[in-house]
Design a protein around this motif. Structure first.
Motif, short mmCIF file in Angstrom:
data_model
loop_
_atom_site.label_atom_id
_atom_site.label_comp_id
_atom_site.label_asym_id
_atom_site.label_seq_id
_atom_site.Cartn_x
_atom_site.Cartn_y
_atom_site.Cartn_z
N SER A 52 0.81 -1.22 0.00
CA SER A 52 0.00 0.00 0.00
C SER A 52 0.84 1.27 0.00
O SER A 52 0.37 2.34 -0.42
N ARG A 53 2.11 1.20 0.46
CA ARG A 53 2.97 2.38 0.52
C ARG A 53 3.90 2.52 -0.68
O ARG A 53 4.60 3.51 -0.80
N CYS A 82 4.55 11.96 11.82
CA CYS A 82 4.28 10.54 11.66
C CYS A 82 4.73 9.76 12.89
O CYS A 82 5.84 10.00 13.39
N GLN A 93 1.24 -0.08 11.53
CA GLN A 93 0.00 0.61 11.87
C GLN A 93 0.01 2.09 11.53
O GLN A 93 -1.04 2.74 11.53
N THR A 94 1.18 2.67 11.25
CA THR A 94 1.24 4.08 10.89
C THR A 94 0.72 4.27 9.48
O THR A 94 1.12 3.56 8.56
N GLU A 95 -0.15 5.24 9.30
CA GLU A 95 -0.68 5.57 7.99
C GLU A 95 -0.39 7.03 7.67
O GLU A 95 -0.85 7.92 8.37
N ARG A 96 0.40 7.25 6.65
CA ARG A 96 0.72 8.62 6.21
C ARG A 96 0.02 8.87 4.88
O ARG A 96 0.44 8.36 3.85
N GLU A 141 -7.50 7.03 0.08
CA GLU A 141 -6.85 5.79 0.52
C GLU A 141 -5.37 5.72 0.18
O GLU A 141 -4.68 4.79 0.60
N ARG A 169 -1.48 6.03 0.34
CA ARG A 169 -0.53 6.09 1.45
C ARG A 169 0.90 6.13 0.91
O ARG A 169 1.18 5.72 -0.21
#
Length: 266
Positions: free
Chosen positions: A29-30, A99, A128-131, A141, A143
């Motif tokens: 996702s990143r 962050c 668990q960190t979402e930037r 959505e 990231r």
């Protein structure tokens, strides 16, 4: 038009340290898995980069079975686990973002502080960190890890070749720190792309990449020069910024593989 292919694939485990050339790379996702997963910060938790500390360009990164290996002139190699247990959590600053990150421990803090000659620490971004990416350019959505702003940077080989024809001394692609290098197109063709597909991963072209001083730093010596910004300023300037390459967002997970066909969808 000749077939477009992915001719370069890079990731940068630690923000502003040397990157790694890959044959294949998983995408989450990143972005590329573990791309800009780590960040070097000062005593106040603010990110450090080659812009102010060009010696960071000399720190090499390599993957090991358990994590990351750092190497630098005059320093012993240091192994860092991907996500060491027990690290203290703290907020770190990346541009305007705060962050939640986790310390990689005292050993890398001591190693980096000694090498850079200042108090600094190494943090990583836990799962668990979402930037979020800047909503001006991205969907809710989207990231990103500790990259400046986007999960991918793409540059065509033809664009670099065109630039190098204008320079007295040709520069390697690593000066520009892309993730994706595409061959088979005309110079700056990427400026007109809106959506592309590589393998099963679809990318959205978010915005041109404005260039800072980092491409002027020789990654072999850490010394700053005036090129390529002086030359780019003559023909790639818009307003008060110079652009080279395109920032990309991606849809979903997958795998990227060197030599894959690049399909322009829009």
């Amino acid at each position: 038009m000749s077939q477009l292919t992915l001719s370069g694939l890079f990731f940068y485990p630690v923000k502003s340290l040397r990157g790694i050339s890959l044959e294949r790379a998983p995408v989450d996702s990143r972005g590329i898995h573990y791309d800009r997963h780590w960040i070097v910060v000062d005593g106040a938790g603010k990110f450090l980069t080659q812009r102010q500390h060009p010696r960071m360009a000399l720190v090499r990164t390599a993957l090991t079975p358990g994590g990351l290996r750092l190497s630098a002139p005059g320093m012993p190699d240091l192994d860092v686990a991907f996500e060491p247990e027990g690290g203290a959590e703290a907020a770190v600053q990346v541009w305007g973002d705060q962050c939640l990150a986790r310390s990689a421990g005292e050993a890398p803090a001591s190693w980096l502080s000694h090498y850079l000659g200042m108090d600094c620490r190494l943090f990583f971004m836990p799962e668990q960190t979402e930037r979020p990416v800047d909503p001006t350019y991205a969907a809710p959505e989207d990231r990103v890890g500790f990259a400046d702003g986007f999960p991918f940077l793409l540059i065509s080989q033809a664009s670099l070749d065109d630039l190098n024809r204008r320079l007295d001394e040709a520069l390697p692609m690593i000066r520009f720190r892309p993730n994706l290098v595409v061959s088979g197109c005309e110079p700056y063709a990427e400026d007109g792309w809106r959506r592309i597909r590589i393998g099963k991963v679809i990318f959205r072209v978010a915005k041109p990449c404005s260039r800072c001083v980092i491409p002027t730093i020789n990654p072999e010596t850490g010394e700053k020069g005036v090129e390529p910004l002086r030359t780019l300023n003559r023909y790639r300037r818009e307003g008060n910024k110079v652009y080279f390459g395109q920032n990309l967002l991606h849809d979903g997970a997958g795998e990227l593989k060197l030599g894959s066909v690049v399909e322009v969808l829009e």
